[in-house]
Design a protein around this motif. Structure first.
Motif, PDB file in Angstrom:
ATOM      1  N   HIS A 123      33.094 -73.110  18.093  1.00 42.17           N
ATOM      2  CA  HIS A 123      32.050 -74.016  17.915  1.00 42.17           C
ATOM      3  C   HIS A 123      31.288 -74.336  18.744  1.00 42.17           C
ATOM      4  CE1 HIS A 123      34.776 -75.156  14.782  1.00 42.17           C
ATOM      5  NE2 HIS A 123      33.899 -74.919  14.151  1.00 42.17           N
ATOM      6  N   LEU A 141      28.059 -75.566  15.833  1.00 44.59           N
ATOM      7  CA  LEU A 141      28.736 -76.054  14.589  1.00 44.59           C
ATOM      8  C   LEU A 141      29.613 -75.687  12.908  1.00 44.59           C
ATOM      9  CD1 LEU A 141      26.988 -79.813  15.051  1.00 44.59           C
ATOM     10  CD2 LEU A 141      29.037 -77.836  16.492  1.00 44.59           C
ATOM     11  N   LYS A 143      29.032 -76.018  10.176  1.00 43.83           N
ATOM     12  CA  LYS A 143      27.739 -75.488   8.918  1.00 43.83           C
ATOM     13  C   LYS A 143      26.678 -74.816   9.415  1.00 43.83           C
ATOM     14  CE  LYS A 143      30.082 -79.285   5.538  1.00 43.83           C
ATOM     15  NZ  LYS A 143      29.404 -80.554   5.244  1.00 43.83           N
ATOM     16  N   TRP A 144      26.585 -74.568  10.911  1.00 45.47           N
ATOM     17  CA  TRP A 144      25.397 -73.712  10.635  1.00 45.47           C
ATOM     18  C   TRP A 144      25.670 -72.069  10.755  1.00 45.47           C
ATOM     19  CZ3 TRP A 144      23.604 -75.806  16.677  1.00 45.47           C
ATOM     20  CH2 TRP A 144      23.668 -77.467  16.135  1.00 45.47           C
ATOM     21  N   THR A 169      28.900 -87.220  17.595  1.00 46.51           N
ATOM     22  CA  THR A 169      27.604 -87.145  16.967  1.00 46.51           C
ATOM     23  C   THR A 169      27.849 -86.371  15.567  1.00 46.51           C
ATOM     24  OG1 THR A 169      27.046 -84.826  17.731  1.00 46.51           O
ATOM     25  CG2 THR A 169      25.965 -86.651  18.834  1.00 46.51           C
ATOM     26  N   LEU A 170      29.492 -85.791  14.973  1.00 46.13           N
ATOM     27  CA  LEU A 170      29.434 -84.869  13.888  1.00 46.13           C
ATOM     28  C   LEU A 170      28.716 -86.187  12.600  1.00 46.13           C
ATOM     29  CD1 LEU A 170      32.425 -83.125  14.974  1.00 46.13           C
ATOM     30  CD2 LEU A 170      30.354 -82.425  15.366  1.00 46.13           C
ATOM     31  N   GLN A 171      29.026 -87.536  13.472  1.00 49.89           N
ATOM     32  CA  GLN A 171      29.040 -88.311  11.674  1.00 49.89           C
ATOM     33  C   GLN A 171      27.832 -88.261  11.375  1.00 49.89           C
ATOM     34  OE1 GLN A 171      30.286 -92.024  13.124  1.00 49.89           O
ATOM     35  NE2 GLN A 171      28.603 -92.122  15.264  1.00 49.89           N
ATOM     36  N   GLU A 172      26.801 -87.874  12.579  1.00 51.88           N
ATOM     37  CA  GLU A 172      25.039 -88.104  12.493  1.00 51.88           C
ATOM     38  C   GLU A 172      24.560 -86.573  11.314  1.00 51.88           C
ATOM     39  OE1 GLU A 172      23.355 -90.557  13.012  1.00 51.88           O
ATOM     40  OE2 GLU A 172      24.844 -91.470  13.534  1.00 51.88           O
ATOM     41  N   GLU A 173      25.422 -85.736  11.611  1.00 53.06           N
ATOM     42  CA  GLU A 173      25.323 -84.441  10.194  1.00 53.06           C
ATOM     43  C   GLU A 173      24.426 -83.711  11.641  1.00 53.06           C
ATOM     44  OE1 GLU A 173      24.865 -84.276   6.421  1.00 53.06           O
ATOM     45  OE2 GLU A 173      27.079 -84.933   6.424  1.00 53.06           O
ATOM     46  N   ASP A 175      21.827 -80.918  12.939  1.00 51.86           N
ATOM     47  CA  ASP A 175      22.018 -79.759  12.414  1.00 51.86           C
ATOM     48  C   ASP A 175      20.750 -78.512  13.393  1.00 51.86           C
ATOM     49  OD1 ASP A 175      19.295 -80.945  12.786  1.00 51.86           O
ATOM     50  OD2 ASP A 175      18.471 -79.875  10.165  1.00 51.86           O
TER      51      ASP A 175
END
Length: 475
Positions: A123, A141, A143-144, A169-173, A175
């Motif tokens: 990732h 990431l 889901k990208w 930063t994953l909690q901010e999702e 993209d």
């Protein structure tokens, strides 16, 4: 099948740690262990009756757990294959030490000049640049849909810091990479501007097995077992021999094998005797070594055996190619030149025994680093696969050399020049005067004809006189 994974950071483990793991497995009544594609150790079942203090010293991922991802590194390739000059084994170890907490994402830390360890299967992918101690960062990431380049080069001693901030930063999702870059804006790091794109040269897949020279007074040993079941008693005795030879590290490859570096020249015979007494074959053909299989999948091992034997029967060369077998619904990204996907059986026909069918894909230019795969054939029967692989191998050799241009800086002026290249006929190692032979102290620019008469292959020790001249051009 239930599998327990042991996380081995960067694929680097000491003989002492490995022996402790082997002893734990023996206490469980196991006879063998396997290696995974992310340089981890895999056991066929969960651990029982082990003392918590023993388990606690190591990071196990039990069946159905998702408690950690291994860090893949190309430490295993340093000193023995092509490498970026500034990127030493010690530098890899210092960088790996920055990862104190187990990453939640898959991390790759690699040298772009080697071909043994995939660059883009993580990732978060740190890839060495031409600037000393600076790395490109490619992010994809979970889901990208696509991989994106981080806008600056990352300093070696900031790699761990950057990774853990990205994890936060994953909690901010996020993209996009730009969004991650903005979220990391206040972080104190020693970044550097990207002044030229990443150049990934195309080299054939290396032969990574057997006893091979390492510098003037050492050897490295690559061991591969086709069933990926490494006997525990053998590993235990091997660790003892490593202790005796003062060898500090054992390196796991992504190809279900491992490498031992730094065998003293005066102990080479002891190792050869040890392997001989154990009946270990260390000269499989490259055709057999260049396959990536899912762990503990009997259908995959059986299919590989069938295909290797058939290609060998027809005397087909696959030098430079790699092959992968996978289920159709595979989670992750491929890293071989050619992929054979096994199709799922239709659910409404599960009660009826029908023959498996397969899809065949190949990487653009047959280079997995392009990250782009082309469907070559679909719904193919097992018996048709050898002919299709033969067809693809011929296509690969007819196009060989063209793919190098895809990885050069296309904005740069192209200059064509002849190269002084000679190849060892025994192990296919190439001597290129542009690079010289660092292992044997031969400087860059030394023409093959100017090499000393006692020069020999740095891998298999074949004589200079046996080398074959090659004619090639580069851009």
């Amino acid at each position: 099948m239930e599998l327990t994974r042991l996380i081995v950071k960067g694929g680097v483990i000491s003989p002492g740690e490995l022996r402790e793991i082997v002893n734990m497995a023996l206490e469980q009544g196991l006879e063998a262990l396997s290696f995974g594609s992310r340089q981890d150790i895999i056991f066929p079942k969960g651990f029982k009756n082990s003392t918590p203090e023993k388990i606690g010293k190591h990071h196990f991922v039990l069946p159905n757990e998702k408690s950690g991802n291994n860090i893949v590194s190309s430490y295993v390739s340093t000193d023995i294959f092509r490498n970026t000059p500034w990127l030493t084994g010690n530098k890899f170890l210092y960088i790996l030490e920055q990862f104190k907490e187990q990453p939640k994402l898959k991390v790759n830390i690699t040298d772009p000049k080697q071909q043994l360890v995939p660059l883009f299967t993580g990732h978060i992918n740190f890839i060495a640049s031409h600037h000393e101690d600076y790395w490109f960062l490619y992010v994809r990431l979970p889901k990208w849909d696509k991989m994106e380049l981080f806008p600056v080069l990352i300093y070696s001693w900031d790699i761990g810091k950057i990774y853990y901030e990205i994890e936060k930063t994953l909690q901010e999702e996020p993209d996009t990479v730009d969004m991650i870059f903005q979220l990391l804006g206040d972080l104190d790091t020693n970044n550097r501007t990207i002044d030229q794109p990443l150049n990934i040269p195309f080299y054939p897949f290396p032969y990574y097995e057997g006893m091979n020279r390492l510098g003037i007074d050492q050897y490295w040993l690559g061991l591969y077992w086709r069933n990926n079941l490494y006997d525990l008693e053998f590993l235990k005795e091997m660790c003892d021999l490593c202790f005796d030879c003062k060898i500090g590290k054992i390196c796991i490859t992504p190809w279900k094998s491992f490498i031992v570096k730094g065998i003293p020249k005066d102990r080479k015979l002891d190792w050869e005797k040890f392997l001989g007494k154990k009946g270990i074959n260390v000269r499989h053909s490259l055709l057999e070594l260049n396959w990536h299989l899912p762990v503990a999948m009997e259908w995959a091992l059986n299919l590989k055996t069938f295909l290797v034997r058939t290609l060998d029967q027809f005397d087909i060369s696959t030098y430079g190619l790699t092959f992968g077998l996978s289920d159709y619904n595979r989670d992750g990204h491929y890293f071989t030149s050619v992929v054979i996907e096994k199709n799922e059986s239709p659910k409404d026909l599960e009660s009826i025994k029908i023959r498996d069918t397969f899809n065949i894909l190949y990487a653009k230019n047959f280079d997995p680093n392009t990250k782009e795969y082309i469907v070559h054939a679909q719904d193919v029967d097992k018996l048709e696969l050898p002919n299709i692989l033969i067809e693809l191998s011929k296509k690969y050799f007819s196009e060989l050399g063209n793919s190098v241009l895809e990885f050069e800086n296309t904005s740069a002026k192209k200059e064509i020049k002849a190269q002084d290249i000679h190849q060892c006929p025994e192990c296919l190692t190439v001597y290129n005067s542009d690079y010289g032979d660092v292992i044997q102290g031969i400087e860059k620019g030394t023409l093959f004809q100017d090499l000393p008469e006692d020069y020999c292959c740095s891998l298999c020790e074949a004589q200079k006189s046996s080398f074959i001249p090659l004619t090639e051009t580069t851009v």
